[in-house]
Design a protein around this motif. Structure first.
Motif, short mmCIF file in Angstrom:
data_model
loop_
_atom_site.label_atom_id
_atom_site.label_comp_id
_atom_site.label_asym_id
_atom_site.label_seq_id
_atom_site.Cartn_x
_atom_site.Cartn_y
_atom_site.Cartn_z
N VAL A 1 29.41 32.06 58.94
CA VAL A 1 30.60 32.43 59.71
C VAL A 1 31.81 32.45 58.79
O VAL A 1 31.77 31.96 57.66
N LYS A 2 32.90 33.02 59.31
CA LYS A 2 34.14 33.08 58.55
C LYS A 2 34.89 31.76 58.70
O LYS A 2 34.94 31.21 59.80
N GLY A 3 35.43 31.26 57.62
CA GLY A 3 36.17 29.99 57.71
C GLY A 3 37.11 29.85 56.53
O GLY A 3 37.13 30.69 55.63
N ILE A 4 37.90 28.76 56.52
CA ILE A 4 38.85 28.51 55.43
C ILE A 4 38.60 27.15 54.80
O ILE A 4 38.05 26.25 55.43
N GLY A 5 39.05 27.01 53.55
CA GLY A 5 38.81 25.80 52.77
C GLY A 5 39.40 24.54 53.37
O GLY A 5 38.93 23.44 53.10
N LYS A 6 40.44 24.71 54.20
CA LYS A 6 41.05 23.56 54.87
C LYS A 6 40.03 22.87 55.77
O LYS A 6 40.02 21.66 55.92
N ASP A 7 39.16 23.69 56.38
CA ASP A 7 38.14 23.16 57.28
C ASP A 7 36.99 22.53 56.50
O ASP A 7 36.53 21.44 56.80
N HIS A 8 36.52 23.22 55.46
CA HIS A 8 35.42 22.70 54.63
C HIS A 8 35.50 23.40 53.27
O HIS A 8 35.72 24.61 53.21
N ALA A 9 35.30 22.63 52.20
CA ALA A 9 35.45 23.18 50.84
C ALA A 9 34.49 24.32 50.56
O ALA A 9 34.73 25.13 49.67
N LYS A 10 33.39 24.41 51.32
CA LYS A 10 32.44 25.50 51.08
C LYS A 10 33.06 26.86 51.36
O LYS A 10 32.58 27.88 50.86
N PHE A 11 34.14 26.90 52.15
CA PHE A 11 34.80 28.17 52.45
C PHE A 11 35.83 28.55 51.39
O PHE A 11 36.40 29.64 51.44
N SER A 12 36.13 27.64 50.46
CA SER A 12 37.15 27.94 49.45
C SER A 12 36.69 29.09 48.56
O SER A 12 35.58 29.06 48.04
N PRO A 13 37.54 30.12 48.39
CA PRO A 13 37.11 31.30 47.64
C PRO A 13 37.23 31.14 46.14
O PRO A 13 36.84 32.03 45.39
N VAL A 14 37.80 30.03 45.68
CA VAL A 14 38.01 29.84 44.25
C VAL A 14 37.25 28.62 43.72
O VAL A 14 37.06 27.64 44.44
N ALA A 15 36.81 28.74 42.47
CA ALA A 15 36.25 27.58 41.78
C ALA A 15 37.41 26.68 41.37
O ALA A 15 37.39 25.48 41.57
N THR A 16 38.44 27.30 40.77
CA THR A 16 39.70 26.61 40.51
C THR A 16 40.84 27.59 40.69
O THR A 16 40.67 28.78 40.46
N ALA A 17 41.97 27.08 41.10
CA ALA A 17 43.21 27.85 41.09
C ALA A 17 44.29 26.87 40.72
O ALA A 17 44.51 25.90 41.44
N ILE B 1 32.76 35.82 45.20
CA ILE B 1 32.69 36.54 46.47
C ILE B 1 33.67 37.71 46.47
O ILE B 1 33.32 38.84 46.79
N LEU B 2 34.90 37.44 46.09
CA LEU B 2 35.92 38.48 45.96
C LEU B 2 36.51 38.42 44.56
O LEU B 2 36.59 37.33 43.98
N PRO B 3 36.95 39.55 43.99
CA PRO B 3 37.58 39.51 42.67
C PRO B 3 38.87 38.68 42.72
O PRO B 3 39.54 38.67 43.76
N PRO B 4 39.23 38.00 41.62
CA PRO B 4 40.39 37.10 41.66
C PRO B 4 41.70 37.79 42.03
O PRO B 4 42.55 37.18 42.68
N GLU B 5 41.87 39.07 41.61
CA GLU B 5 43.14 39.73 41.92
C GLU B 5 43.25 39.99 43.42
O GLU B 5 44.34 39.97 43.98
N VAL B 6 42.12 40.21 44.08
CA VAL B 6 42.14 40.38 45.54
C VAL B 6 42.50 39.06 46.22
O VAL B 6 43.28 39.03 47.18
N LEU B 7 42.00 37.95 45.67
CA LEU B 7 42.29 36.64 46.25
C LEU B 7 43.78 36.33 46.19
O LEU B 7 44.35 35.82 47.16
#
Lengths: 348, 115
Positions: free
Chosen positions: A217-233, A317-323
């Motif tokens: 499902v779609k989710g955000i990192g605030k809910d669970h780190a598995k949804f975070s789109p970055v390894a580091t930022a 999952i997505l290119p960094p510039e898109v993120l």
């Protein structure tokens, strides 16, 4: 080489100073009324004139860029949104029909959740609270069905599991996509599935099997780190190293060794070995120089308060510039949400 | 669905002390944290009509912030909040446009180098 000293007020406003016993001028103070003779009122034209953005490096999964002329409050908002509020698709529900392996159901489910799933989250909706079924617009169904067997063709005297067994290592590549509804037509070309093929999920022995269906499902990192789109930022402030006096001879060589490689070079000027700051960007700001009593007063180390060197590493999952674009859009959307809320509350 | 509609999720609330004028308001921003709190505080503080602006996270397990604004000369605090939100939007939009232009340029240069 000696740079012209900054005006004291400008140094307080624009530089973070790394001193021997602490960091000085840490906070932003450029607010109206704080400094006589400075107009610190927000001015979009002035902001646009001063703002610079330069891409230093970009490839498939990593991005480094400089953002100059913006306050830490806003730069930090972008960073925080990248980590916690840009959505992705991840495995959220794991239906285990059979698991005779040594790894427990809940551990396996957790491992599966962390596998990055290549699917464009912008093409999906959030699943409604309480919805256990899911539809083609908010769910990706995946399957993992695998059984370990003996390899009949293995050499008699072999003791290597790789030869003895078939399917004894379960990798992310064994996860298959089961399209729901019209998904096969809509996403047919984009190949939904794990980003990486070689993530080890479990190990089996002959007779053990896994039979699992998963819902992403779609989710955000605030809910669970598995949804975070970055390894580091992350970002760091641009280091600035200024020599306050000419440094020559043995001192110059020692000064050079106090900093990261490439920051300071020693040049031969009229037969004298003279230290020169070549590239302060490379410095890690270790403050080693401040441990040398005869050197510490010859140099000033600081960081440029409004120069951010961003580094973004995508999970693939997505290119960094898109993120980064998505992150900025999230902040804009937040502002718009409260603006419309202000309008509607005034209508009442 | 009807029950969900009547119990509409609150997004923004205004809290005022008894007898306080409309220049002194605490806004409660639900589902927000330092991300919007600090960047918006910066923008609101950039407004010379604002005497004080600050925010706090009420409790780690509550996902809301108290965002306090006190203005000069009895100017409505809602106006300064609106200006802050608009300024933050403008700044973000400029960053977005600049970023996308730079990405485009970088990719173009990369392609040229490949040829």
């Amino acid at each position: 080489m000696m740079a012209a000293p900054m005006r004291n007020v400008d140094e307080i406003r624009d530089r973070v100073i790394l001193g021997e016993f602490g960091v000085r001028n840490v906070h932003s103070t450029d607010f109206p009324g704080n400094y006589p003779g400075y107009d610190d009122t927000w001015d979009l034209r002035k902001f646009k004139k001063n703002f610079r953005l330069n891409i230093a490096h970009m490839d498939e999964n990593t991005l480094e860029f400089d953002m100059v002329g913006i306050d830490a409050a806003i730069a930090n908002a972008f960073r925080r949104i990248l980590l916690a509020e840009v959505p992705t698709m991840a495995i959220e529900k794991v239906f285990i029909y059979n698991n005779t392996s040594i790894i427990q159901d809940e551990i396996l489910a957790h491992r599966l959740g962390l596998v990055p799933i290549k699917a464009d989250p912008r093409l999906f909706e959030y699943r409604n609270a309480g919805d256990e079924e899911g539809t083609e617009i908010d769910t990706i169904q995946l399957q993992l069905k695998i059984k370990c067997t003996r390899n009949t063709r293995a050499a008699k005297d072999s003791s290597d599991p790789k030869e003895l067994y078939l399917n004894h290592m379960v990798y992310s590549k064994d996860i298959t996509w089961v399209p729901i509804g019209n998904q096969a037509d809509v996403f047919g070309d984009s190949k939904i599935g794990p980003v990486h093929d070689d993530i080890l999920l479990a190990q089996l022995r002959p007779g053990q099997e896994l039979d699992i269906v998963m819902h992403c499902v779609k989710g955000i990192g605030k809910d669970h780190a598995k949804f975070s789109p970055v390894a580091t930022a992350s970002y760091r402030l641009l280091p600035e190293i200024t020599l306050l006096q000419t440094v020559e001879g043995e001192k110059a060589e020692r000064l050079k060794r106090c900093f990261s490689a490439g920051v300071i070079e020693v040049e031969n000027i009229n037969g004298e070995q003279v230290a020169k700051v070549v590239n302060s960007r490379l410095d890690t700001c270790s403050r080693e120089v401040l441990r040398h009593d005869d050197l510490k007063n010859l140099v000033k180390i600081g960081r440029v308060r409004d120069h951010f060197i961003f580094s973004v590493e995508s999970t693939g999952i997505l290119p960094p510039e898109v993120l980064v674009s998505e992150a900025i859009n999230v902040l804009i959307a937040k502002c718009q949400k409260f603006l419309t809320e202000l309008e509607s509350s005034e209508m009442e | 669905m009807a029950a969900a509609d009547t119990e509409k999720k609150r997004v923004l609330e205004m809290v005022q002390a008894a007898g306080a004028d409309e220049g002194c308001v605490t806004f409660v921003l639900h589902e927000e944290d330092h991300t919007l709190g600090n960047s918006l505080r910066y923008m609101v503080m950039k407004n010379p009509d604002v005497e004080f602006c600050g925010y706090s996270i009420t409790h780690p397990s509550e996902s809301k912030i108290n965002f306090r604004i006190q203005t000069r000369g009895g100017l409505p605090a809602t106006e300064t909040l609106r200006k802050g939100l608009n300024d933050l939007t403008d700044a973000s939009k400029h960053v977005l446009h600049t970023f996308e232009a730079q990405v485009k340029e970088f990719k173009l240069k990369q392609e040229e180098a490949m040829e």
